[in-house]
Design a protein around this motif. Structure first.
Motif, PDB file in Angstrom:
ATOM      1  N   GLU A   1      19.124   4.464  51.265  1.00  0.00           N
ATOM      2  CA  GLU A   1      20.216   5.245  51.845  1.00  0.00           C
ATOM      3  C   GLU A   1      21.316   5.396  50.807  1.00  0.00           C
ATOM      4  O   GLU A   1      21.529   4.505  49.997  1.00  0.00           O
ATOM      5  CB  GLU A   1      20.792   4.541  53.084  1.00  0.00           C
TER       6      GLU A   1
ATOM      7  N   HIS B   1      19.810  -2.064  58.906  1.00  0.00           N
ATOM      8  CA  HIS B   1      19.709  -0.614  58.759  1.00  0.00           C
ATOM      9  C   HIS B   1      20.414   0.078  59.918  1.00  0.00           C
ATOM     10  O   HIS B   1      21.122   1.080  59.725  1.00  0.00           O
ATOM     11  CB  HIS B   1      18.244  -0.194  58.675  1.00  0.00           C
ATOM     12  N   GLN B   2      20.247  -0.438  61.113  1.00  0.00           N
ATOM     13  CA  GLN B   2      20.927   0.121  62.281  1.00  0.00           C
ATOM     14  C   GLN B   2      22.438  -0.023  62.144  1.00  0.00           C
ATOM     15  O   GLN B   2      23.192   0.910  62.458  1.00  0.00           O
ATOM     16  CB  GLN B   2      20.427  -0.549  63.557  1.00  0.00           C
TER      17      GLN B   2
ATOM     18  N   TYR C   1      24.089  -0.197  59.356  1.00  0.00           N
ATOM     19  CA  TYR C   1      24.509   0.757  58.331  1.00  0.00           C
ATOM     20  C   TYR C   1      24.768   2.125  58.956  1.00  0.00           C
ATOM     21  O   TYR C   1      25.794   2.754  58.694  1.00  0.00           O
ATOM     22  CB  TYR C   1      23.436   0.868  57.238  1.00  0.00           C
ATOM     23  N   HIS C   2      23.825   2.592  59.781  1.00  0.00           N
ATOM     24  CA  HIS C   2      23.978   3.909  60.408  1.00  0.00           C
ATOM     25  C   HIS C   2      25.202   3.958  61.327  1.00  0.00           C
ATOM     26  O   HIS C   2      25.937   4.939  61.333  1.00  0.00           O
ATOM     27  CB  HIS C   2      22.714   4.312  61.172  1.00  0.00           C
TER      28      HIS C   2
ATOM     29  N   LYS D   1      28.474   6.317  60.526  1.00  0.00           N
ATOM     30  CA  LYS D   1      28.932   7.300  61.512  1.00  0.00           C
ATOM     31  C   LYS D   1      30.414   7.114  61.822  1.00  0.00           C
ATOM     32  O   LYS D   1      31.150   8.082  62.005  1.00  0.00           O
ATOM     33  CB  LYS D   1      28.139   7.165  62.811  1.00  0.00           C
TER      34      LYS D   1
END
Length: 84
Positions: A46, A65-66, A68-69, A73
């Protein structure tokens, strides 16, 4: 580990464990280290939301990873690393 850290930290760690030898991924046909890591199943790279040239490795579907998203956002990127 190195999930969510700058990809160069992973490369530096390899070089330290191998007594300063240069990690030359071109010998396996890769243009650079990030292309080599990107070819590994289960790992996704990413782009840092603020530092567009910084690449962060994550395990697909991991909690990191979740997170990070969610952080990307909401614009809550830290000054370099998302995880400790």
């Amino acid at each position: 580990g190195y999930e969510g850290k700058n990809l160069n930290e992973l490369k530096d760690a390899w070089q330290q464990r191998h007594h300063g030898r240069k990690l030359d991924t071109s010998r396996w046909g890769f243009k650079n280290f990030s292309h080599a890591v990107d070819s590994i199943d289960g790992i996704v790279l990413e782009t840092h939301p603020e530092k567009k040239l910084t690449v962060l490795p994550f395990l697909i579907g991991s909690e990191a990873h979740q997170t990070y998203h969610e952080s990307a956002k909401q614009g809550r990127a830290s000054s370099g690393d998302f995880f400790q």
